[in-house]
Design a protein around this motif. Sequence first.
Motif, mmCIF file in Angstrom:
data_model
loop_
_atom_site.group_PDB
_atom_site.id
_atom_site.type_symbol
_atom_site.label_atom_id
_atom_site.label_comp_id
_atom_site.label_asym_id
_atom_site.label_seq_id
_atom_site.Cartn_x
_atom_site.Cartn_y
_atom_site.Cartn_z
ATOM 1 N N ASP A 105 7.302 36.011 81.103
ATOM 2 C CA ASP A 105 8.454 35.170 80.780
ATOM 3 C C ASP A 105 8.882 35.337 79.321
ATOM 4 O O ASP A 105 10.074 35.251 79.005
ATOM 5 C CB ASP A 105 8.116 33.690 81.032
ATOM 6 C CG ASP A 105 7.917 33.386 82.510
ATOM 7 O OD1 ASP A 105 8.361 34.193 83.352
ATOM 8 O OD2 ASP A 105 7.308 32.340 82.824
ATOM 9 N N ASP A 163 0.400 35.002 70.262
ATOM 10 C CA ASP A 163 -0.075 33.798 70.939
ATOM 11 C C ASP A 163 -0.274 32.716 69.884
ATOM 12 O O ASP A 163 -0.242 32.970 68.673
ATOM 13 C CB ASP A 163 -1.330 34.064 71.763
ATOM 14 C CG ASP A 163 -2.512 34.575 70.960
ATOM 15 O OD1 ASP A 163 -2.651 34.185 69.787
ATOM 16 O OD2 ASP A 163 -3.307 35.375 71.499
ATOM 17 N N PRO A 200 -2.941 31.768 77.628
ATOM 18 C CA PRO A 200 -1.657 32.048 78.274
ATOM 19 C C PRO A 200 -1.861 32.975 79.473
ATOM 20 O O PRO A 200 -2.657 33.911 79.423
ATOM 21 C CB PRO A 200 -0.849 32.747 77.175
ATOM 22 C CG PRO A 200 -1.518 32.370 75.897
ATOM 23 C CD PRO A 200 -2.967 32.217 76.231
ATOM 24 N N SER A 201 -1.129 32.706 80.525
ATOM 25 C CA SER A 201 -1.257 33.514 81.738
ATOM 26 C C SER A 201 -0.436 34.795 81.627
ATOM 27 O O SER A 201 0.406 34.942 80.731
ATOM 28 C CB SER A 201 -0.766 32.719 82.950
ATOM 29 O OG SER A 201 0.642 32.514 82.852
ATOM 30 N N LYS A 245 0.796 22.446 76.522
ATOM 31 C CA LYS A 245 1.050 23.567 75.624
ATOM 32 C C LYS A 245 0.896 23.078 74.187
ATOM 33 O O LYS A 245 1.570 22.141 73.772
ATOM 34 C CB LYS A 245 2.465 24.117 75.822
ATOM 35 C CG LYS A 245 2.695 24.755 77.176
ATOM 36 C CD LYS A 245 4.134 25.263 77.291
ATOM 37 C CE LYS A 245 4.363 25.919 78.653
ATOM 38 N NZ LYS A 245 5.766 26.397 78.796
ATOM 39 N N GLN A 294 1.882 35.524 83.643
ATOM 40 C CA GLN A 294 3.265 35.096 83.857
ATOM 41 C C GLN A 294 3.874 34.526 82.583
ATOM 42 O O GLN A 294 5.067 34.724 82.312
ATOM 43 C CB GLN A 294 3.331 34.062 84.975
ATOM 44 C CG GLN A 294 4.757 33.717 85.403
ATOM 45 C CD GLN A 294 5.513 34.920 85.937
ATOM 46 O OE1 GLN A 294 5.026 35.634 86.821
ATOM 47 N NE2 GLN A 294 6.705 35.169 85.396
ATOM 48 N N ASN A 295 3.077 33.817 81.802
ATOM 49 C CA ASN A 295 3.592 33.301 80.525
ATOM 50 C C ASN A 295 4.104 34.438 79.644
ATOM 51 O O ASN A 295 5.164 34.332 79.007
ATOM 52 C CB ASN A 295 2.507 32.541 79.766
ATOM 53 C CG ASN A 295 2.126 31.219 80.396
ATOM 54 O OD1 ASN A 295 0.990 30.752 80.257
ATOM 55 N ND2 ASN A 295 3.057 30.580 81.106
ATOM 56 N N TYR A 296 3.354 35.523 79.612
ATOM 57 C CA TYR A 296 3.774 36.674 78.804
ATOM 58 C C TYR A 296 4.966 37.401 79.431
ATOM 59 O O TYR A 296 5.867 37.863 78.722
ATOM 60 C CB TYR A 296 2.608 37.637 78.585
ATOM 61 C CG TYR A 296 1.685 37.203 77.468
ATOM 62 C CD1 TYR A 296 2.109 37.249 76.144
ATOM 63 C CD2 TYR A 296 0.392 36.745 77.725
ATOM 64 C CE1 TYR A 296 1.277 36.859 75.108
ATOM 65 C CE2 TYR A 296 -0.441 36.350 76.698
ATOM 66 C CZ TYR A 296 0.006 36.411 75.388
ATOM 67 O OH TYR A 296 -0.815 36.008 74.361
ATOM 68 N N TYR A 321 -3.075 26.462 76.062
ATOM 69 C CA TYR A 321 -3.052 25.118 76.633
ATOM 70 C C TYR A 321 -4.309 24.360 76.215
ATOM 71 O O TYR A 321 -5.368 24.962 76.027
ATOM 72 C CB TYR A 321 -3.005 25.185 78.164
ATOM 73 C CG TYR A 321 -1.761 25.832 78.723
ATOM 74 C CD1 TYR A 321 -0.701 25.054 79.191
ATOM 75 C CD2 TYR A 321 -1.648 27.220 78.799
ATOM 76 C CE1 TYR A 321 0.442 25.656 79.710
ATOM 77 C CE2 TYR A 321 -0.505 27.821 79.313
ATOM 78 C CZ TYR A 321 0.527 27.033 79.766
ATOM 79 O OH TYR A 321 1.665 27.625 80.276
ATOM 80 N N VAL A 357 3.670 32.382 72.114
ATOM 81 C CA VAL A 357 3.283 32.050 73.485
ATOM 82 C C VAL A 357 2.074 31.117 73.395
ATOM 83 O O VAL A 357 1.015 31.506 72.893
ATOM 84 C CB VAL A 357 2.919 33.321 74.284
ATOM 85 C CG1 VAL A 357 2.520 32.952 75.716
ATOM 86 C CG2 VAL A 357 4.079 34.310 74.280
#
Length: 300
Positions: free
Chosen positions: A73, A8, A66-67, A39, A69-71, A29, A26
């Motif tokens: 992705d 991250d 980070p969510s 970001k 979903q971010n991970y 925010y 990653v």
Amino acid sequence: MDFQIISDSSCDLDMELREKYNIQVVPFYISFDGEKYYKEREEIDIREVYQRMVDEPKNYPMTSLPSVQNYIDAFTPHVEAGRAIICMCLTTSLSGSYNSACNAMEIICEEHPDAKITVINSLSATVSQGVAIIEAARMQQEGKTYEEVVAYLDGESKSTSRIFFTVGNTDYLKHGGRIGKVAAVASSVLSLKPLITLKDGEISASSVARSRKKSLVMTLDLVRNYFKETGDNPKDYLYAVGFGYDKDEAVEFKKQFEDMMNTEFGGAGETLLFQIGATICVHTGPYAIGLGLIKKHDCI
């Protein structure tokens, strides 16, 4: 085994270092109004973050982790390409980023049972997290195995990782709340500068100083005492000076550190220079400065 190293953005590696060592990041925010989030380093430059903090001292920015979903992705393309993943995250005492990454790993592994993903709680942040990731990438470049890199990141890198730092004032420490116990040390006399240590994932107050100059001297004392207590050879370590708004001060502090190590210990390992990112600066304010260190893999 082909594998990708991911972190991250609390590792605070700039784009040049990310590209040099093929490290994927990653992002966290950051927001100045609680509505529009950017970001960090991708949608807003960290220098702009600091300038706004200096220009608007009472407008405390906020970060969001980070969510899941971010991970997902970030992980999915590597899994689909047959690459293993090592992901190192900010200490869980400061963020839920590690939990997001673990949840993403579980979701992906349900769909791809053969996926090989290791998520590691760094027990660190900013400069010490960054140098650990760099050392892992160097191991990969040297041909070390996936298992060897995981063992280093999940073992000795944690036990030898330290950050010794100070801040401009206690305002951000108090406002952030998560590290309020540190601010409490200096809260009775606002002019005092707290000396702070990050060890084993936890932040603690080491001392206080009455001036900025003295706080920097005492930060170097913390480094000096670490090596006197451990008996380790400073040349076996990798270092990074972390700074906020004032790069010139950091360059001078780096020189003072290197001079001290040369005079008292016969030298030290490589010393990098990092600008502390948004994830940490929202708690420390624009004038944090300090030093992170970690033992190199081939000196263990």
